[in-house]
Design a protein around this motif. Structure first.
Motif, PDB file in Angstrom:
ATOM      1  N   VAL A  48       0.813  -1.210   0.000  1.00  0.00           N
ATOM      2  CA  VAL A  48       0.000   0.000   0.000  1.00  0.00           C
ATOM      3  C   VAL A  48       0.849   1.263   0.000  1.00  0.00           C
ATOM      4  O   VAL A  48       0.487   2.267  -0.616  1.00  0.00           O
ATOM      5  CB  VAL A  48      -1.008  -0.003   1.168  1.00  0.00           C
ATOM      6  N   ASN A  49       1.996   1.250   0.663  1.00  0.00           N
ATOM      7  CA  ASN A  49       2.843   2.438   0.697  1.00  0.00           C
ATOM      8  C   ASN A  49       3.447   2.760  -0.663  1.00  0.00           C
ATOM      9  O   ASN A  49       3.642   3.931  -0.995  1.00  0.00           O
ATOM     10  CB  ASN A  49       3.929   2.301   1.764  1.00  0.00           C
ATOM     11  N   ARG A  52       0.605   4.371  -2.491  1.00  0.00           N
ATOM     12  CA  ARG A  52       0.416   5.736  -1.982  1.00  0.00           C
ATOM     13  C   ARG A  52       1.442   6.677  -2.604  1.00  0.00           C
ATOM     14  O   ARG A  52       1.115   7.795  -2.992  1.00  0.00           O
ATOM     15  CB  ARG A  52       0.531   5.764  -0.461  1.00  0.00           C
ATOM     16  N   ASP A  71      -8.825   2.273  -5.464  1.00  0.00           N
ATOM     17  CA  ASP A  71      -8.026   1.383  -4.625  1.00  0.00           C
ATOM     18  C   ASP A  71      -8.762   1.052  -3.331  1.00  0.00           C
ATOM     19  O   ASP A  71      -9.615   1.821  -2.866  1.00  0.00           O
ATOM     20  CB  ASP A  71      -6.689   2.069  -4.297  1.00  0.00           C
ATOM     21  N   ASP A  73      -7.490   1.140  -0.431  1.00  0.00           N
ATOM     22  CA  ASP A  73      -6.970   1.984   0.643  1.00  0.00           C
ATOM     23  C   ASP A  73      -7.481   3.413   0.465  1.00  0.00           C
ATOM     24  O   ASP A  73      -7.328   4.013  -0.599  1.00  0.00           O
ATOM     25  CB  ASP A  73      -5.438   1.968   0.604  1.00  0.00           C
ATOM     26  N   ARG A  74      -8.070   3.985   1.514  1.00  0.00           N
ATOM     27  CA  ARG A  74      -8.662   5.319   1.454  1.00  0.00           C
ATOM     28  C   ARG A  74      -7.636   6.377   1.057  1.00  0.00           C
ATOM     29  O   ARG A  74      -7.897   7.231   0.219  1.00  0.00           O
ATOM     30  CB  ARG A  74      -9.291   5.686   2.801  1.00  0.00           C
ATOM     31  N   VAL A  76      -4.825   6.067  -0.621  1.00  0.00           N
ATOM     32  CA  VAL A  76      -4.455   5.918  -2.033  1.00  0.00           C
ATOM     33  C   VAL A  76      -5.528   6.571  -2.895  1.00  0.00           C
ATOM     34  O   VAL A  76      -5.221   7.340  -3.812  1.00  0.00           O
ATOM     35  CB  VAL A  76      -4.277   4.433  -2.426  1.00  0.00           C
TER      36      VAL A  76
END
Length: 109
Positions: A48-49, A52, A71, A73-74, A76
């Motif tokens: 995820v990083n 991001r 995505d 992940d919020r 992202v």
């Protein structure tokens, strides 16, 4: 000359974009000279990083940003939806190091 160094740098970034260490891939996702094909590959990264970082890359391709806007992940999703013209250098750094929310960094002057 400068062209040789630029090509060597980009070749190294391409190689590193597939590194097994997510921290290395994250650094490549932030580098301004990463090639578009490598940015696309990193936009699909499992970490995820890395996604991001790619979502705030100034040269991220529109198709990659569209995909990242959906995505799981919020952060992202929010970074991918940013208006890059309104994201200043301080806001960009705060997104990279995680010290600020997206809402805080958008539109700051």
């Amino acid at each position: 000359g400068a062209g040789f160094r630029q090509n060597t740098l980009r070749a190294g970034l391409t190689r590193l974009s597939g590194d097994e260490d997510a921290t290395v891939r994250w650094a490549v996702a932030l580098h301004p000279n990463t090639l578009p094909a490598d940015l696309t590959r990193l936009s699909r990264d499992n970490d995820v990083n890395v996604r991001r970082a790619l979502a705030i890359h100034p040269h991220a391709l529109p198709a990659d940003l569209t995909r990242l806007a959906e995505d799981g992940d919020r952060l992202v999703r929010e970074c991918a939806a940013l208006d890059r013209n309104n994201l200043n250098a301080r806001g960009h750094q705060e997104l990279i190091d995680g010290s600020a929310s997206v809402e805080f960094t958008v539109g700051m002057n």
